[in-house]
Design a protein around this motif. Structure first.
Motif, short mmCIF file in Angstrom:
data_model
loop_
_atom_site.label_atom_id
_atom_site.label_comp_id
_atom_site.label_asym_id
_atom_site.label_seq_id
_atom_site.Cartn_x
_atom_site.Cartn_y
_atom_site.Cartn_z
N ILE A 1 9.64 9.21 -13.92
CA ILE A 1 10.70 8.21 -13.65
C ILE A 1 10.50 7.61 -12.26
CG2 ILE A 1 13.17 7.91 -13.23
CD1 ILE A 1 13.67 9.93 -15.50
N TRP A 2 10.23 8.45 -11.27
CA TRP A 2 10.01 7.95 -9.91
C TRP A 2 8.74 7.11 -9.83
CZ3 TRP A 2 12.90 7.76 -5.57
CH2 TRP A 2 14.11 8.45 -5.61
N ALA A 3 7.67 7.55 -10.48
CA ALA A 3 6.43 6.76 -10.49
C ALA A 3 6.68 5.39 -11.11
CB ALA A 3 5.34 7.50 -11.25
N TRP A 4 7.40 5.38 -12.21
CA TRP A 4 7.73 4.14 -12.89
C TRP A 4 8.60 3.26 -12.00
CZ3 TRP A 4 12.46 3.23 -16.14
CH2 TRP A 4 12.36 2.06 -16.88
N ALA B 1 1.53 6.55 -6.84
CA ALA B 1 0.38 7.39 -7.20
C ALA B 1 0.69 8.87 -7.02
CB ALA B 1 -0.83 7.00 -6.37
N VAL B 2 1.40 9.22 -5.95
CA VAL B 2 1.76 10.62 -5.72
C VAL B 2 2.66 11.12 -6.85
CG1 VAL B 2 3.15 12.13 -4.23
CG2 VAL B 2 1.44 10.62 -3.23
N PHE B 3 3.66 10.33 -7.24
CA PHE B 3 4.53 10.75 -8.33
C PHE B 3 3.79 10.81 -9.67
CE2 PHE B 3 8.14 9.63 -5.51
CZ PHE B 3 8.80 10.84 -5.59
N PHE B 4 2.85 9.87 -9.89
CA PHE B 4 2.08 9.93 -11.13
C PHE B 4 1.18 11.16 -11.14
CE2 PHE B 4 -1.49 8.90 -13.90
CZ PHE B 4 -0.81 8.65 -15.07
N PHE B 5 0.56 11.47 -10.00
CA PHE B 5 -0.26 12.68 -9.89
C PHE B 5 0.60 13.92 -10.12
CE2 PHE B 5 -2.27 16.08 -7.38
CZ PHE B 5 -3.48 16.14 -8.05
N LEU C 1 10.26 18.74 -14.53
CA LEU C 1 9.67 18.06 -13.37
C LEU C 1 8.77 16.88 -13.75
CD1 LEU C 1 9.83 18.15 -10.34
CD2 LEU C 1 7.84 19.67 -10.33
N PRO C 2 7.92 16.96 -14.79
CA PRO C 2 7.11 15.78 -15.13
C PRO C 2 7.96 14.57 -15.49
CG PRO C 2 6.37 17.67 -16.39
CD PRO C 2 7.59 18.09 -15.64
N THR C 3 9.09 14.81 -16.12
CA THR C 3 9.97 13.70 -16.48
C THR C 3 10.49 13.01 -15.22
OG1 THR C 3 10.65 14.88 -18.46
CG2 THR C 3 12.06 13.07 -17.73
N TYR C 4 10.92 13.80 -14.26
CA TYR C 4 11.44 13.23 -13.02
C TYR C 4 10.34 12.52 -12.23
CZ TYR C 4 15.31 16.30 -14.19
OH TYR C 4 16.33 16.93 -14.83
N CYS C 5 9.18 13.14 -12.16
CA CYS C 5 8.06 12.49 -11.45
C CYS C 5 7.69 11.17 -12.12
CB CYS C 5 6.85 13.42 -11.41
SG CYS C 5 7.00 14.78 -10.26
N ARG D 1 0.83 -1.21 0.00
CA ARG D 1 0.00 0.00 0.00
C ARG D 1 0.86 1.25 0.00
NH1 ARG D 1 -2.95 -2.91 3.90
NH2 ARG D 1 -2.07 -1.58 5.52
N ILE D 2 1.95 1.24 0.76
CA ILE D 2 2.86 2.39 0.80
C ILE D 2 3.50 2.58 -0.58
CG2 ILE D 2 5.04 3.24 1.74
CD1 ILE D 2 4.19 1.92 4.43
N GLN D 3 3.96 1.50 -1.18
CA GLN D 3 4.57 1.58 -2.50
C GLN D 3 3.56 2.08 -3.53
OE1 GLN D 3 6.30 -2.12 -3.76
NE2 GLN D 3 7.16 -1.25 -5.62
#
Length: 184
Positions: free
Chosen positions: A55-58, A20-24, A49-53, A13-15
């Motif tokens: 990458i982290w979401a992925w 989800a936060v990074f995708f948002f 910033l969207p690129t970095y978010c 759930r944490i993961q």
């Protein structure tokens, strides 16, 4: 004391929440970028910033399927193979995935250390913080795939254990079969 299933579901759930936060964040910053361009005042940070978010979401979302051992697979050919061969091929693929992810970790750290010294375009942060998501991806996939390998070996061992115990007598010696056609 918590059961391992409870700890796993909490970690999952944490993961999921972090991904989800990074995708948002990706979605919001792309919307800001589009609006800023439409108004004629493009914002530099809204491009990076969207690129970095993303990458982290992925990086966080890539390992979610590993929690339940669900993978996207095209199993048409694999389903035709004997069960034993399928297991060998699956374990071989898992070992190759873990090996590849572990092998690229030192190079990823070197790349990130070089990126940390590079000037940025407009963000108050170095590009290294965004691209560090790649390290998270490789590390999480390696750990979760290794977990799958260990759990599958443990499951197979547990499945064989009752068969081995049934073959042994109460004092640990092999049981004698009274049927001469099928010795134990």
């Amino acid at each position: 004391m918590e059961r391992p299933e409870d700890e796993q579901s909490r970690a999952e759930r944490i993961q999921t929440a972090i991904a989800a936060v990074f995708f948002f964040g990706t979605f919001v910053t792309v919307c800001v970028e589009v609006a800023a361009r439409y108004l004629g005042h493009p914002v530099v940070w809204a491009i990076e910033l969207p690129t970095y978010c993303f990458i982290w979401a992925w990086g966080f979302a890539a390992g979610l399927a590993d929690w339940s051992n669900d993978q996207l697979a095209f199993s048409l050919v694999a389903d035709l193979l004997p069960r034993r061969l399928r297991l060998v091929l699956q374990r071989t693929a898992d070992v190759l995935i873990v090996s590849a992810c572990v092998a690229v970790l030192p190079g990823t750290v070197t790349f990130l250390s070089v990126q940390a010294t590079q000037p940025n375009v407009g963000l108050p942060l170095s590009e290294m913080y965004g691209e560090a998501g790649v390290f998270v991806l490789f590390a999480s996939v390696a750990v979760l795939r290794a977990r799958i390998i260990v759990l599958s070996i443990a499951e197979e061992w547990r499945a064989r254990r009752p068969v081995q115990e049934a073959r042994e007598g109460t004092d640990g010696e092999a049981a004698v079969s009274h049927d001469r056609r099928r010795p134990t």
